[in-house]
Design a protein around this motif. Sequence first.
Motif, PDB file in Angstrom:
ATOM      1  N   GLU A 559       0.840  -1.200   0.000  1.00 52.29           N
ATOM      2  CA  GLU A 559       0.000   0.000   0.000  1.00 52.29           C
ATOM      3  C   GLU A 559       0.873   1.247   0.000  1.00 52.29           C
ATOM      4  OE1 GLU A 559      -3.719   1.719   2.628  1.00 52.29           O
ATOM      5  OE2 GLU A 559      -1.959   0.976   3.698  1.00 52.29           O
ATOM      6  N   GLU A 567      -3.180   3.756  -2.790  1.00 47.94           N
ATOM      7  CA  GLU A 567      -3.384   2.665  -3.746  1.00 47.94           C
ATOM      8  C   GLU A 567      -2.770   1.389  -3.185  1.00 47.94           C
ATOM      9  OE1 GLU A 567      -2.861   1.565  -8.505  1.00 47.94           O
ATOM     10  OE2 GLU A 567      -2.464   3.603  -7.776  1.00 47.94           O
ATOM     11  N   LYS A 569      -1.789  -2.804  -4.187  1.00 47.17           N
ATOM     12  CA  LYS A 569      -1.608  -3.830  -5.210  1.00 47.17           C
ATOM     13  C   LYS A 569      -1.184  -5.136  -4.549  1.00 47.17           C
ATOM     14  CE  LYS A 569      -0.519  -0.832  -9.151  1.00 47.17           C
ATOM     15  NZ  LYS A 569      -1.702  -1.208  -9.950  1.00 47.17           N
TER      16      LYS A 569
END
Length: 575
Positions: A559, A567, A569
């Motif tokens: 993060e 964001e 992933k």
Amino acid sequence: MKPIKALLLIFILTGMTSLFAQTARLQVIHNAADPGAVSVDIYLNGTLLLDNFGFREATDYIDAPAGTPINIGVAGPNSTSAADTIKNFTVTLTENETYVAIANGVLDPNSFATNPDGRSTAFTLFVKAMARETGTSSDVDFFVLHGSTDAPTVDVLARRVATLVDDAAYGDITDYVTVPPASYILDVTPGSDNSTIVASFEADLSGLGGGAAVVFASGFLTPANNQNGPAFGIFAALPNGDVVTFPSVQLARLQVIHNAADIVADPVDIYLDGTLLLDDFAFRAATPFIDAPAGVEINIGVAPGNSGSASDTLKNFNVTLVNGDTYVAIANGVLDPNSYAANPDGRSTAFTLFINAMARETGTSSDVDFFVLHGSTDAPTVDVIARNVATLVDDAAYGDITGYINVPPSAYTLDLTLADGTTLVNSYVADLSGLGGGSAVVFASGFLTPGSNQNGEAFGLYFALADGTVGEFPEGVASVENISEVLPNNYSLSQNYPNPFNPSTSINFSIPNSELVSLKVYNILGSEVATLVNENLSAGSYRFTFDAAELASGIYLYELNAGNFREIKKMNLLK
């Protein structure tokens, strides 16, 4: 002012002000440097007010008639009556206003040097209305008068603080200036050239908190051209009539770094003009910046540690520092070059002082300012490259000192290569992220081949900060690297690569603004397992190399938080 004069003044003014319903507050200062006016008598409306009032004397603040014209007459000392006055001035003071009247100039301008700015130097009164008997806060309030007839337009700089007076010509009076109560070095420079210091003075205002003062330039810059009148100086008149002399000083700023890798020179004693300055000064130690004598030749002597006196010095260096300049002096080399490996470029490795003038105690912006010294006697010419950023040092041989380099505060991988720019010698992690607005000295230190140099200290890359802190850049690659000179327009978090990975992977991200950045890793249950980045970063594109050797195989989340951007992933650790 002498007590008897003060009592006489109070007596006279008490009688005068009783005749007038309106009064103002007035301080009088004698700043006329004409040798013929070294002492004067002052008459108020024909009555003797100040008898034998001396040059650079001041009254305290007194009540003076207001609302009606008054005549101030100036006569020579020991005059007999107002008929002896040689200058007369008619002024009207405003009721309840506060004034400072400063007698200035020369009686016969044709007998003195002309003012370089074409200002009249005739004897006059400079009057400051809206003066202050006390400060407006716990700080010190003062105004400044340029009162030196033969001096040009000047600036007055509080050294390393601020410009206090900008482009003041003879007769100019500034507005009030407010500063904290402290001791300052005042540098007087030409108005168009702050790099040239005409004179420096120590202004100790530390005891004046909550008070006010009149600061005035006084006397002649060139007495020989002005009937050998009193020399230039800066003075302060306090509200009680005391006049304080700001003593003339000549000081430079100096930092000393011990980078001589000779095994006999750890530690050393440093003597300044025969007096012990640094006792047992260790290899790779540094002083903070200190005040050092300037304008005169000084002797710096280096002796073995635990020396008995300056007679034990092994090396002596005579240097003359320039007033107001800032220096870094780096002790380097070996005492007996024949006992150590020769420099591969043929440079002398004898013990010496490498001196960088125009050094910096602070940065010039929010970035980091530093210069680099190649200080390793047995190392060849090298380059220093900030990986994926720029070449910082090009073709530096032993003893070379670069100019200042300015970089954003971030972490860098510094690749040390041979002069070809491709043959890697070693890599170092230079974490400058906490040095924004600061300055440093980066220096190569020690021996590239200790076995050929009496097993002295091994080569390394070090830094010295302005406060004397010395640190080593560790070998390796920076975990978070700035990877582009192009500033991004948007936030972004890239997919890690490679993915799946074992055990390390790279995570790239971009931020368009300088701000606090957090990059964290979580397991699939949402528990935090690693904080990769948690620091202020400048705008740019970055790469973090994540080593997951201690983690089990599985899916992990990473993060990025920066400002309002967030964001997340996924990445797959596959062992």
